[in-house]
Scaffold this active site. Structure first.
Site, PDB file in Angstrom:
ATOM      1  N   ASP A  64      29.542 -55.391  23.436  1.00 39.83           N
ATOM      2  CA  ASP A  64      28.278 -56.119  23.325  1.00 39.83           C
ATOM      3  C   ASP A  64      27.074 -55.231  23.009  1.00 39.83           C
ATOM      4  OD1 ASP A  64      26.709 -58.689  24.028  1.00 39.83           O
ATOM      5  OD2 ASP A  64      25.762 -57.218  25.342  1.00 39.83           O
ATOM      6  N   GLU A  89      29.979 -55.417  18.462  1.00 38.09           N
ATOM      7  CA  GLU A  89      28.940 -56.393  18.130  1.00 38.09           C
ATOM      8  C   GLU A  89      27.609 -55.704  17.952  1.00 38.09           C
ATOM      9  OE1 GLU A  89      25.997 -59.813  19.532  1.00 38.09           O
ATOM     10  OE2 GLU A  89      26.215 -57.819  20.342  1.00 38.09           O
TER      11      GLU A  89
HETATM   12  O1  TEU Z   1      23.592 -60.128  21.822  1.00 43.53           O
HETATM   13  C1  TEU Z   1      23.052 -58.958  21.306  1.00 43.53           C
HETATM   14  C2  TEU Z   1      22.091 -59.127  20.228  1.00 43.53           C
HETATM   15  O2  TEU Z   1      22.207 -58.386  19.273  1.00 43.53           O
HETATM   16  C3  TEU Z   1      20.867 -60.002  20.305  1.00 43.53           C
HETATM   17  O3  TEU Z   1      20.119 -59.734  19.188  1.00 43.53           O
HETATM   18  C4  TEU Z   1      21.131 -61.457  20.358  1.00 43.53           C
HETATM   19  O4  TEU Z   1      21.888 -61.774  19.257  1.00 43.53           O
HETATM   20  C5  TEU Z   1      19.819 -62.215  20.278  1.00 43.53           C
HETATM   21  O5  TEU Z   1      19.087 -61.973  21.397  1.00 43.53           O
HETATM   22  C6  TEU Z   1      20.087 -63.676  20.200  1.00 43.53           C
HETATM   23  O6  TEU Z   1      18.892 -64.378  20.130  1.00 43.53           O
HETATM   24  C7  TEU Z   1      24.472 -59.922  22.884  1.00 43.53           C
HETATM   25  C8  TEU Z   1      25.057 -61.230  23.389  1.00 43.53           C
HETATM   26  O7  TEU Z   1      25.838 -61.813  22.389  1.00 43.53           O
HETATM   27  C9  TEU Z   1      23.955 -62.101  23.867  1.00 43.53           C
HETATM   28  O8  TEU Z   1      24.421 -63.349  24.296  1.00 43.53           O
HETATM   29  C10 TEU Z   1      23.283 -61.396  25.022  1.00 43.53           C
HETATM   30  O9  TEU Z   1      22.168 -62.140  25.448  1.00 43.53           O
HETATM   31  C11 TEU Z   1      22.835 -59.990  24.624  1.00 43.53           C
HETATM   32  O10 TEU Z   1      23.849 -59.260  23.964  1.00 43.53           O
HETATM   33  C12 TEU Z   1      22.504 -59.191  25.851  1.00 43.53           C
HETATM   34  O11 TEU Z   1      23.676 -58.864  26.546  1.00 43.53           O
END
Ligand code: TEU
Length: 542
Positions: free
Chosen positions: A206, A281
């Site tokens: 993540d 990700e």
């Molecule tokens: O998302 C990481 C991310 O890159 C963020 O830009 C996210 O896409 C954006 O805030 C969405 O509006 C990951 C997870 O997929 C997300 O659900 C979490 O909130 C975030 O990390 C923090 O752990």
């Protein structure tokens, strides 16, 4: 043709556990719910599932704020439930990946509580800093830099206990780990090992772009301000006010990923069974994204970084040439020998049929399944689920609550993509036996649900099944590709392999009909048969 490892051509399905299936009637999905529906993945032709975080959490960011990385969250079940899930999934031939959240921990984690109390071992586990000196000697406390949180406001939060600021690039309750501390890195290996030993097949990693920030040692002992973006209509501390130069995509973060890969590869060597994998990700430009695969010095990183181009760079307004460009961009920039992957949605973005058009579901699922590499499905895409409506009163997403108000929350809210799965047309769409759900069930569930689509002669789900079956053909797993626009409306994808059948996908991405010259499609002959079609009226003529 070279044999492929399981992950190189798999159909990977994202489960959002809170919304998949509730077994105990509390309106919140859980592990027993997932166990009860494992057959769905087999029926759908899915090979591997990854679950958004199921670990102990105060649920400020619905599991992305982990308070204990070694425990299952009580609303989702117990460690025994998890072990049962793994065992039953493996019996069915399904791989199970966990969500690994290395960037931050909940402020209720033992790590944070001990760090805040300056326990010697944990003292430097997070990014702590003193306030800036206040020039006017006023009582206003100044944070160490102008860094902003992804969820709005300053990325620095004051701790009364420690009398210092800590960094949080997401919610206040998600404190950023200090990856410059080797003890943090060590703990990450401990966590990975714990779940690998349990039998997890790998991790989705993540929010990697945020792992490392500028080192004060390089900036006279201070945290450097991010440059202002020049977009002056943004209020200070709103997203878009600054360019995240010192907080995102820092070169050093890739070395961490390469070390993790080395760790996993060694683990695989020692354990000799099926390959455990890392899928990373991060939203970044193509250059920074490709570095997750590895670098030119030969370091290897994630098995693949998730490809979000269909989410970030294409929409209902895209024409056939845009699709071709975006697909070829990944395939062209990807390092030689890399495994591509295609993502159409996830729990952070509006659902695929809403972002594109409702009538594009089958076409988009086709392109996902017929392109080379891994096809990623977000829960609900196989039945064409659309965004659910969530009122301001029902809104629970921390990002929407922090940054929005009754008029603007919908611009930020991730709740519409997280409403419960539509199993059937019964009360609560068959998601729960109870009478309330943590997010409302979308009101189109009587039209769009799995049970109905399994019965109907033609449906998104039937189309999806046909595609996952077709995908097993050698040409589609091993073949070459050719993609080209035939007009502004239509492009072709051809997959071919010497001595094997050729597959041609014709995709009209527009709202209207198109007439194309089939003579321009390589390998297409009049003896071709239509295997899968999202429309009744497609004709081969001439
Ligand atoms: O998302 C990481 C991310 O890159 C963020 O830009 C996210 O896409 C954006 O805030 C969405 O509006 C990951 C997870 O997929 C997300 O659900 C979490 O909130 C975030 O990390 C923090 O752990």
């Amino acid at each position: 043709v070279k044999p492929l490892d399981w992950w190189e051509h798999c159909v990977l399905y994202q489960i959002y556990p809170r919304s998949f299936k509730d077994s105990d009637g509390d309106g919140i999905g859980d592990l027993q719910g997932i166990i009860s529906e494992l057959e769905h993945f087999v029926n759908a032709g899915v090979d591997a599932i990854w679950m958004s975080p199921i670990f102990e959490s105060p649920m400020v960011d619905f599991g992305y704020d982990i308070s204990n990385f070694y425990e299952i969250h009580y609303e989702y079940g117990t460690m025994e439930d998890f072990e049962e899930l793994l065992e039953k999934a493996h019996e069915l031939g399904l791989k199970v990946l966990l969500d690994f959240v290395p960037n931050h921990a909940s402020n209720e984690s033992e790590y944070f509580i001990k760090s805040e109390a300056r326990d010697p071992f944990y003292e430097d586990f997070f990014v702590w800093a003193d306030p800036l000196p206040n020039p006017d000697n006023s009582s206003v406390r100044r944070p160490p830099s102008n860094w902003v949180s992804q969820f709005g406001g300053s990325a620095w939060e004051w701790s009364e206990i420690r009398q210092q600021y800590y960094l949080h690039q997401f919610a206040i309750q998600q404190a950023d780990f200090n990856f410059r501390n080797p003890a943090v890195q060590e703990e990450m290996f401990n966590i990975m090992k714990f779940w690998l030993d349990k039998g997890a097949d790998g991790f989705r990693l993540d929010a990697l772009p945020y792992m490392i920030e500028a080192d004060p040692a390089d900036h006279n002992g201070t945290y450097p301000d991010d440059p202002l973006s020049g977009i002056i209509h943004f209020e200070p501390h709103q997203l878009g006010y600054t360019i995240p130069l010192y907080t995102k995509d820092l070169i050093e973060l890739y070395d961490i990923v390469y070390e993790w890969r080395e760790y996993i590869d060694n683990y695989n060597k020692k354990n000799g069974n099926d390959t455990r994998v890392l899928f990373s990700e991060g939203y970044a430009n193509v250059t920074m994204t490709m570095l997750y695969y590895g670098n030119e010095e030969g370091a290897i990183g994630a098995h693949f970084p998730f490809n979000f181009d269909f989410i970030t760079d294409l929409s209902a307004g895209s024409n056939a040439r845009d699709f071709v460009y975006i697909i070829l961009r990944w395939l062209t920039y990807m390092p030689h020998g890399g495994v591509p992957n295609w993502v159409f949605g996830n729990h952070d973005n509006n659902r695929m049929p809403t972002r594109f058009r409702h009538d594009m579901v089958d076409g988009l699922n086709s392109i996902n399944m017929l392109l080379p590499g891994v096809a990623v499905t977000y829960q609900g895409e196989e039945i064409g689920m659309r965004d659910g409506y969530v009122s301001w009163e029902d809104t629970v997403d921390v990002e929407a609550c922090n940054r929005g108000d009754p008029d603007t929350y919908h611009l930020y809210s991730r709740d519409p993509a997280r409403t419960p799965y539509h199993w059937d047309d019964s009360n609560m769409a068959g998601f729960t036996t109870g009478n309330r759900t943590w997010l409302p069930v979308a009101d189109d569930y009587k039209e769009i649900n799995l049970a109905k689509q399994m019965k109907d002669a033609r449906s998104h789900f039937k189309n999806y099944q046909a595609l996952t079956t077709l995908r097993k053909e050698k040409t589609l797993s091993h073949g070459e590709y050719d993609i080209r626009a035939l007009s502004d409306r239509t492009f072709y994808l051809v997959r071919y392999l010497r001595t094997h059948d050729t597959y041609v996908l014709l995709f009209n991405v527009s709202e209207g009909p198109d007439t194309i010259d089939l003579g321009r499609v390589p390998h297409l002959t009049l003896t071709a048969t239509v295997m899968v079609s999202s429309i009744h009226s497609a004709r081969l003529a001439g």
